[in-house]
Scaffold this active site. Sequence first.
Site, PDB file in Angstrom:
ATOM      1  N   LYS A  99       0.525  -0.948  -0.289  1.00 15.93           N
ATOM      2  CA  LYS A  99      -0.454   0.378  -0.032  1.00 15.93           C
ATOM      3  C   LYS A  99       0.435   1.428  -0.106  1.00 15.93           C
ATOM      4  O   LYS A  99       0.919   1.932  -0.633  1.00 15.93           O
ATOM      5  CB  LYS A  99      -1.567   0.092   1.577  1.00 15.93           C
ATOM      6  CG  LYS A  99      -1.847  -1.351   1.497  1.00 15.93           C
ATOM      7  CD  LYS A  99      -2.939  -0.981   2.972  1.00 15.93           C
ATOM      8  CE  LYS A  99      -2.099  -1.205   4.111  1.00 15.93           C
ATOM      9  NZ  LYS A  99      -1.362  -2.356   3.769  1.00 15.93           N
ATOM     10  N   ARG A 141      -9.836   0.400   8.673  1.00 17.70           N
ATOM     11  CA  ARG A 141      -9.024  -0.936   8.899  1.00 17.70           C
ATOM     12  C   ARG A 141     -10.436  -1.246   9.824  1.00 17.70           C
ATOM     13  O   ARG A 141     -10.003  -2.539   9.939  1.00 17.70           O
ATOM     14  CB  ARG A 141      -8.253  -0.862  10.178  1.00 17.70           C
ATOM     15  CG  ARG A 141      -7.241  -0.107   9.319  1.00 17.70           C
ATOM     16  CD  ARG A 141      -5.897  -0.996   9.938  1.00 17.70           C
ATOM     17  NE  ARG A 141      -4.865   0.271   9.946  1.00 17.70           N
ATOM     18  CZ  ARG A 141      -3.598  -0.235   9.178  1.00 17.70           C
ATOM     19  NH1 ARG A 141      -2.935  -1.333   9.652  1.00 17.70           N
ATOM     20  NH2 ARG A 141      -2.596   0.560   9.392  1.00 17.70           N
TER      21      ARG A 141
HETATM   22  P1  AP5 Z   1       4.833  -1.361   2.072  1.00 17.08           P
HETATM   23  O1  AP5 Z   1       4.296  -0.934   0.692  1.00 17.08           O
HETATM   24  O2  AP5 Z   1       5.496  -1.072   2.558  1.00 17.08           O
HETATM   25  O3  AP5 Z   1       3.798  -1.868   2.661  1.00 17.08           O
HETATM   26  P2  AP5 Z   1       2.016  -1.655   3.231  1.00 17.08           P
HETATM   27  O4  AP5 Z   1       1.577  -2.765   2.636  1.00 17.08           O
HETATM   28  O5  AP5 Z   1       2.181   0.031   2.896  1.00 17.08           O
HETATM   29  O6  AP5 Z   1       2.591  -2.362   4.578  1.00 17.08           O
HETATM   30  P3  AP5 Z   1       2.827  -1.892   5.764  1.00 17.08           P
HETATM   31  O7  AP5 Z   1       3.564  -2.633   7.213  1.00 17.08           O
HETATM   32  O8  AP5 Z   1       3.042  -0.078   6.345  1.00 17.08           O
HETATM   33  O9  AP5 Z   1       1.092  -1.761   6.354  1.00 17.08           O
HETATM   34  P4  AP5 Z   1       0.477  -1.729   8.138  1.00 17.08           P
HETATM   35  O10 AP5 Z   1      -0.310  -1.436   7.546  1.00 17.08           O
HETATM   36  O11 AP5 Z   1       0.719  -2.523   8.299  1.00 17.08           O
HETATM   37  O12 AP5 Z   1       1.278  -0.632   8.456  1.00 17.08           O
HETATM   38  P5  AP5 Z   1       0.959   0.859   9.150  1.00 17.08           P
HETATM   39  O13 AP5 Z   1       2.028   1.598   8.453  1.00 17.08           O
HETATM   40  O14 AP5 Z   1      -0.110   1.294   8.132  1.00 17.08           O
HETATM   41  O15 AP5 Z   1       6.077  -2.918   1.287  1.00 17.08           O
HETATM   42  C1  AP5 Z   1       6.252  -3.597   2.175  1.00 17.08           C
HETATM   43  C2  AP5 Z   1       7.690  -4.031   1.358  1.00 17.08           C
HETATM   44  O16 AP5 Z   1       7.332  -4.850   0.347  1.00 17.08           O
HETATM   45  C3  AP5 Z   1       8.533  -2.959   1.594  1.00 17.08           C
HETATM   46  O17 AP5 Z   1      10.065  -4.016   1.727  1.00 17.08           O
HETATM   47  C4  AP5 Z   1       8.390  -3.012  -0.129  1.00 17.08           C
HETATM   48  O18 AP5 Z   1       9.802  -2.926  -1.018  1.00 17.08           O
HETATM   49  C5  AP5 Z   1       8.144  -4.698  -0.650  1.00 17.08           C
HETATM   50  N1  AP5 Z   1       7.320  -4.394  -1.788  1.00 17.08           N
HETATM   51  C6  AP5 Z   1       6.541  -3.905  -1.753  1.00 17.08           C
HETATM   52  N2  AP5 Z   1       5.171  -4.614  -2.638  1.00 17.08           N
HETATM   53  C7  AP5 Z   1       6.536  -5.085  -3.735  1.00 17.08           C
HETATM   54  C8  AP5 Z   1       5.817  -6.537  -4.313  1.00 17.08           C
HETATM   55  N3  AP5 Z   1       4.628  -6.398  -5.618  1.00 17.08           N
HETATM   56  N4  AP5 Z   1       6.887  -6.796  -4.972  1.00 17.08           N
HETATM   57  C9  AP5 Z   1       8.149  -7.320  -4.383  1.00 17.08           C
HETATM   58  N5  AP5 Z   1       8.283  -6.424  -2.817  1.00 17.08           N
HETATM   59  C10 AP5 Z   1       7.512  -5.662  -2.662  1.00 17.08           C
HETATM   60  O19 AP5 Z   1       0.549   1.368  10.033  1.00 17.08           O
HETATM   61  C11 AP5 Z   1       1.515   0.758  11.310  1.00 17.08           C
HETATM   62  C12 AP5 Z   1       0.630   1.273  12.189  1.00 17.08           C
HETATM   63  O20 AP5 Z   1       0.145   2.209  13.103  1.00 17.08           O
HETATM   64  C13 AP5 Z   1      -0.587  -0.611  12.437  1.00 17.08           C
HETATM   65  O21 AP5 Z   1      -0.258  -1.585  13.029  1.00 17.08           O
HETATM   66  C14 AP5 Z   1      -1.194  -0.010  13.506  1.00 17.08           C
HETATM   67  O22 AP5 Z   1      -0.967   0.557  14.897  1.00 17.08           O
HETATM   68  C15 AP5 Z   1      -1.589   1.755  13.677  1.00 17.08           C
HETATM   69  N6  AP5 Z   1      -2.052   2.180  12.365  1.00 17.08           N
HETATM   70  C16 AP5 Z   1      -2.112   2.345  11.355  1.00 17.08           C
HETATM   71  N7  AP5 Z   1      -3.428   2.892  10.191  1.00 17.08           N
HETATM   72  C17 AP5 Z   1      -4.083   2.731  11.541  1.00 17.08           C
HETATM   73  C18 AP5 Z   1      -6.134   2.503  11.445  1.00 17.08           C
HETATM   74  N8  AP5 Z   1      -6.694   2.893  10.641  1.00 17.08           N
HETATM   75  N9  AP5 Z   1      -6.722   2.151  13.087  1.00 17.08           N
HETATM   76  C19 AP5 Z   1      -5.989   1.927  14.137  1.00 17.08           C
HETATM   77  N10 AP5 Z   1      -4.652   1.813  13.583  1.00 17.08           N
HETATM   78  C20 AP5 Z   1      -3.907   2.437  12.831  1.00 17.08           C
END
Ligand code: AP5
Length: 210
Positions: free
Chosen positions: A13, A85
Amino acid sequence: MRIILLGPQGAGKGTQAQRIADKVGAKHISTGDIVRAEIKSGSELGQKVQDYNDRGELVPDEIIVQMAKPYLDDADSWILDGFPRNEAQAKALDAALDELGEDLDAVVALEAPDEALVTRLSGRRQSQATGNIYHVEYDPPPEDGDDPGPFVQRKDDAEEAIRRRLEIYHEQTEPLKDYYAERGLLVVVDAEQEIPKVTEDILEAVGEDA
Ligand code: AP5
């Protein structure tokens, strides 16, 4: 453009939101980045949300809605990454959009199997200088100094927190696909493909030139 990127942790994402925002000039709104920035600032709110973040738990709905809302109010054209979410957050977003008189264009569900996601998250690195996301193997940081780094691993990318985040995704976030499909807004993109191909498919799905 007003779209939501929905998908499990590691589906790409953040990676895709950045690429599309650069291409179409929309604002990338990542609630994860907002949470991490608040933690880094050392504020009282940051201290409140840190433990949830580090354990891979969701921050309580009322807090995250309050944190996300000013960003929605601020931009006409955006890509939402990591919000909503669960159904309560989806309803809060509906209410915020009603208040602003805005509509959603599409909800893009990025799909990939859990095993691939664990490998991606374990190898993820983020630049402290630019916020750009890389992967040690699939998308290594540039060596030409374009991004000075340093490239760090997130605390919640430890294996136990990754498993917990995926569990929460399947329980609470995945049902949102039905929520948006019923309104005719859902498009599904295969996120197991190479990064540029996923970008191309998303742009095509939302009616933009690739
Ligand atoms: P990346 O693009 O970083 O993946 P992502 O889908 O953004 O995953 P996240 O882990 O960031 O999502 P998340 O939901 O856990 O974390 P968030 O920061 O939102 O890609 C991942 C890896 O794969 C990278 O190394 C990339 O290079 C590689 N990659 C990507 N595409 C690829 C492909 N096609 N092929 C190969 N490799 C690839 O949230 C963090 C925390 O914040 C949550 O746990 C929670 O505590 C809080 N939080 C955030 N939003 C909320 C909410 N709405 N409600 C409650 N708590 C929240």
